[in-house]
Design a protein around this motif. Structure first.
Motif, mmCIF file in Angstrom:
data_model
loop_
_atom_site.group_PDB
_atom_site.id
_atom_site.type_symbol
_atom_site.label_atom_id
_atom_site.label_comp_id
_atom_site.label_asym_id
_atom_site.label_seq_id
_atom_site.Cartn_x
_atom_site.Cartn_y
_atom_site.Cartn_z
ATOM 1 N N MET A 118 0.822 -1.200 0.000
ATOM 2 C CA MET A 118 0.000 0.000 0.000
ATOM 3 C C MET A 118 0.862 1.260 0.000
ATOM 4 O O MET A 118 0.546 2.263 -0.662
ATOM 5 N N ALA A 119 1.984 1.244 0.693
ATOM 6 C CA ALA A 119 2.886 2.404 0.714
ATOM 7 C C ALA A 119 3.478 2.644 -0.667
ATOM 8 O O ALA A 119 3.620 3.796 -1.119
ATOM 9 N N ALA A 120 3.814 1.563 -1.385
ATOM 10 C CA ALA A 120 4.356 1.709 -2.735
ATOM 11 C C ALA A 120 3.314 2.265 -3.693
ATOM 12 O O ALA A 120 3.634 3.054 -4.603
ATOM 13 N N VAL A 121 2.044 1.864 -3.502
ATOM 14 C CA VAL A 121 0.971 2.386 -4.357
ATOM 15 C C VAL A 121 0.828 3.905 -4.161
ATOM 16 O O VAL A 121 0.705 4.667 -5.130
ATOM 17 N N ILE A 122 0.855 4.362 -2.902
ATOM 18 C CA ILE A 122 0.759 5.811 -2.628
ATOM 19 C C ILE A 122 1.961 6.546 -3.232
ATOM 20 O O ILE A 122 1.828 7.619 -3.832
ATOM 21 N N ALA A 123 3.149 5.987 -3.088
ATOM 22 C CA ALA A 123 4.337 6.624 -3.642
ATOM 23 C C ALA A 123 4.289 6.677 -5.159
ATOM 24 O O ALA A 123 4.681 7.681 -5.783
ATOM 25 N N LEU A 124 3.808 5.595 -5.796
ATOM 26 C CA LEU A 124 3.690 5.585 -7.253
ATOM 27 C C LEU A 124 2.660 6.614 -7.723
ATOM 28 O O LEU A 124 2.855 7.280 -8.743
ATOM 29 N N TYR A 125 1.572 6.755 -6.988
ATOM 30 C CA TYR A 125 0.583 7.799 -7.313
ATOM 31 C C TYR A 125 1.216 9.188 -7.249
ATOM 32 O O TYR A 125 0.967 10.032 -8.113
ATOM 33 N N THR A 126 2.032 9.426 -6.235
ATOM 34 C CA THR A 126 2.675 10.737 -6.090
ATOM 35 C C THR A 126 3.613 11.024 -7.254
ATOM 36 O O THR A 126 3.631 12.124 -7.812
ATOM 37 N N VAL A 127 4.408 10.034 -7.653
ATOM 38 C CA VAL A 127 5.322 10.217 -8.781
ATOM 39 C C VAL A 127 4.536 10.510 -10.058
ATOM 40 O O VAL A 127 4.871 11.401 -10.835
ATOM 41 N N ALA A 128 3.466 9.767 -10.286
ATOM 42 C CA ALA A 128 2.675 9.957 -11.504
ATOM 43 C C ALA A 128 1.996 11.319 -11.538
ATOM 44 O O ALA A 128 1.833 11.924 -12.606
ATOM 45 N N SER A 129 1.588 11.830 -10.382
ATOM 46 C CA SER A 129 0.880 13.107 -10.338
ATOM 47 C C SER A 129 1.810 14.308 -10.375
ATOM 48 O O SER A 129 1.342 15.434 -10.583
ATOM 49 N N THR A 130 3.112 14.102 -10.174
ATOM 50 C CA THR A 130 4.050 15.233 -10.134
ATOM 51 C C THR A 130 5.068 15.221 -11.269
ATOM 52 O O THR A 130 5.844 16.166 -11.388
ATOM 53 N N THR A 131 5.108 14.180 -12.085
ATOM 54 C CA THR A 131 6.064 14.124 -13.187
ATOM 55 C C THR A 131 5.299 14.055 -14.506
ATOM 56 O O THR A 131 4.077 14.211 -14.544
ATOM 57 N N ASP A 132 6.029 13.788 -15.577
ATOM 58 C CA ASP A 132 5.386 13.697 -16.888
ATOM 59 C C ASP A 132 4.961 12.251 -17.180
ATOM 60 O O ASP A 132 5.271 11.316 -16.436
ATOM 61 N N ARG A 133 4.248 12.098 -18.283
ATOM 62 C CA ARG A 133 3.709 10.775 -18.619
ATOM 63 C C ARG A 133 4.793 9.752 -18.953
ATOM 64 O O ARG A 133 4.703 8.594 -18.508
ATOM 65 N N PRO A 134 5.819 10.079 -19.738
ATOM 66 C CA PRO A 134 6.875 9.074 -19.995
ATOM 67 C C PRO A 134 7.525 8.551 -18.726
ATOM 68 O O PRO A 134 7.782 7.346 -18.594
ATOM 69 N N THR A 135 7.783 9.462 -17.774
ATOM 70 C CA THR A 135 8.371 9.021 -16.510
ATOM 71 C C THR A 135 7.410 8.104 -15.755
ATOM 72 O O THR A 135 7.818 7.098 -15.154
ATOM 73 N N THR A 136 6.136 8.446 -15.791
ATOM 74 C CA THR A 136 5.132 7.600 -15.137
ATOM 75 C C THR A 136 5.104 6.206 -15.737
ATOM 76 O O THR A 136 5.039 5.192 -15.020
ATOM 77 N N TRP A 137 5.150 6.134 -17.069
ATOM 78 C CA TRP A 137 5.151 4.826 -17.734
ATOM 79 C C TRP A 137 6.381 3.995 -17.333
ATOM 80 O O TRP A 137 6.271 2.805 -17.019
ATOM 81 N N ARG A 138 7.541 4.638 -17.364
ATOM 82 C CA ARG A 138 8.768 3.884 -17.049
ATOM 83 C C ARG A 138 8.758 3.379 -15.613
ATOM 84 O O ARG A 138 8.946 2.180 -15.355
ATOM 85 N N LEU A 139 8.546 4.288 -14.671
ATOM 86 C CA LEU A 139 8.593 3.889 -13.260
ATOM 87 C C LEU A 139 7.410 3.007 -12.886
ATOM 88 O O LEU A 139 7.540 2.091 -12.062
#
Length: 414
Positions: free
Chosen positions: A99-120
């Motif tokens: 659950m902590a990783a899901v919250i962290a992944l949401y934060t990365v996706a909401s603060t970076t660009d789409r290519p970075t979201t796809w990669r990470l």
């Protein structure tokens, strides 16, 4: 402001406190979820299983990392992904450390660009799902392993959707701000143009009438003792000129009144229909003025009509001021095709006393009027003696023509 709004503003002002509260909530959910076990197909049982010390430690580390998710989103994702990976391999995969990783992944996706979201997102989802399926104690097809895939994918997708929505809202705000700035700049430009136009009108009115008043007052002072009748006539001209000046000033300044003011001017702006009246005022001041017109029946736009009148007025005022005694003036208004040509000539001494082509507000005002209408203005000394002002104004002021103004050199024939 309501209590909820005050609390929201306070949390926005202290993002670290908000993240700490979120981390505490996530830790409580993970701990509570670690004591729950499925019971058949329709419910869960509390207290059937107890998490070990390693699981509790991993849950605590993952929740603590979420406190810094806004400042270091990628580092927090790395920490929470690592503890989730360790839990999937060494502990009970049903413990919700992921659950902590899901919250962290949401934060990365909401603060970076789409290519970075796809990669990470792909890296995190693949790593955690593969670890749970291949390294965990449960069968690879267990629903807990598929839940890891689903929740990490949901976290990345939700974060990307929030980022896109923020970008759309920011673009709308930017467009609104640009439109507002454009409206303000357009309003300032129009105000500046209107001020310039009013300043030109004031200059033309004051220069013309004050010059006439000055001449007639000088005549009255000169003949006061010997010819009182002529002095009285000159003073009558002074009174007429001053009254006309006051009327035009009142009409011009009245443009600055609000639309609801009761004393707003109703008299139309002067035009070529008053050309003979204008010439008579100069004749009464001792300047012979001949007027020739071939434009009868031509209906001019208001801006062109006013500009032609002001050009003749300013040119005759300059003749009276600079041409010297004994000078004569000729005014011609001719319709040539789609244009109206206005010419003012005098036979004064010319270059010695003519207004400089580049100086003075009178000639500058003429140039600005002609330029605003897309016409052509030529001024300069005549060959031999005198001065010439020649303006070509398009009858249709909406026609887009290339503006061209020129001043003839002192030695160039006109």
């Amino acid at each position: 402001m309501s209590t909820l709004e005050r609390a929201r503003c306070s949390l926005k002002a202290h993002p670290l406190a908000l993240d700490a509260a979120l981390a505490a909530g996530v830790l409580a959910c993970m701990v509570a979820g670690s004591f729950v076990a499925p019971k058949g197909a329709h419910g869960v049982t509390w207290g059937v299983r107890t998490p070990d010390a390693l699981s509790l430690l991993l849950m605590l580390l993952g929740a603590a990392a979420l406190v810094f998710r806004r400042r270091y989103p990628r580092a927090v994702l790395a920490v929470t992904g690592t503890v989730s990976l360790v839990e999937c391999v060494t502990g009970d995969p049903r413990t919700p450390v992921v659950m902590a990783a899901v919250i962290a992944l949401y934060t990365v996706a909401s603060t970076t660009d789409r290519p970075t979201t796809w990669r990470l997102g792909l890296l995190t989802t693949t790593a955690l799902t593969a670890a749970a399926m291949l390294g965990g104690p449960l069968p690879w097809y267990a629903q807990e392993n598929l839940a890891v895939l689903a929740w990490t994918g949901i976290g990345a997708t939700a974060g990307d959707a929030v980022r896109s929505r923020r970008a759309v809202l920011q673009a709308v705000r930017d467009r609104a701000e640009r439109a507002e700035r454009t409206r303000e700049e357009e309003a300032r430009r129009r105000v500046a143009e209107e001020r310039l136009r009013i300043a030109r009108d004031l200059h033309d009115v004051v220069a013309h009438h004050i010059a006439l008043v000055n001449v007639q007052a000088g005549v009255a002072a000169h003949v006061m003792d010997k010819r009182p009748d002529q002095a009285k006539e000159a003073l009558a001209h002074v009174r007429t000129a001053s009254r006309s000046a006051l009327d035009e000033l009142r009409a011009t300044v009245g443009l600055l009144r609000q639309s609801g003011d009761p004393e707003a001017p109703t008299e139309p702006a002067p035009g070529l229909s008053r050309l003979e009246e204008l010439a008579d005022t100069f004749r009464s001041a001792g300047l012979p003025v001949a007027v020739a017109r071939t434009d009868e029946g031509t209906e001019l736009p208001a801006a062109v009509d006013l500009a032609a009148y002001r050009i003749v007025q300013e040119a005759l005022t300059n003749v009276r001021k600079h041409a010297g005694p004994g000078a004569r003036a000729e005014v011609s208004v001719v319709r040539v095709g789609a244009d109206i040509e206005v010419t003012v000539l005098d036979d004064g001494p010319g270059e010695a006393t003519a207004p400089e082509s580049g100086g003075g507000h009178g000639l500058l005002g003429m140039r600005e009027r002609v330029a605003a209408l897309g016409g052509t203005l030529t001024t300069g000394p005549r060959h031999g003696a005198g001065f010439r002002v020649h303006a070509i104004l398009p009858v249709d002021s909406r026609t887009e023509t290339r503006t061209h103004t020129r001043t003839t050199a002192p030695g160039e024939p006109v």
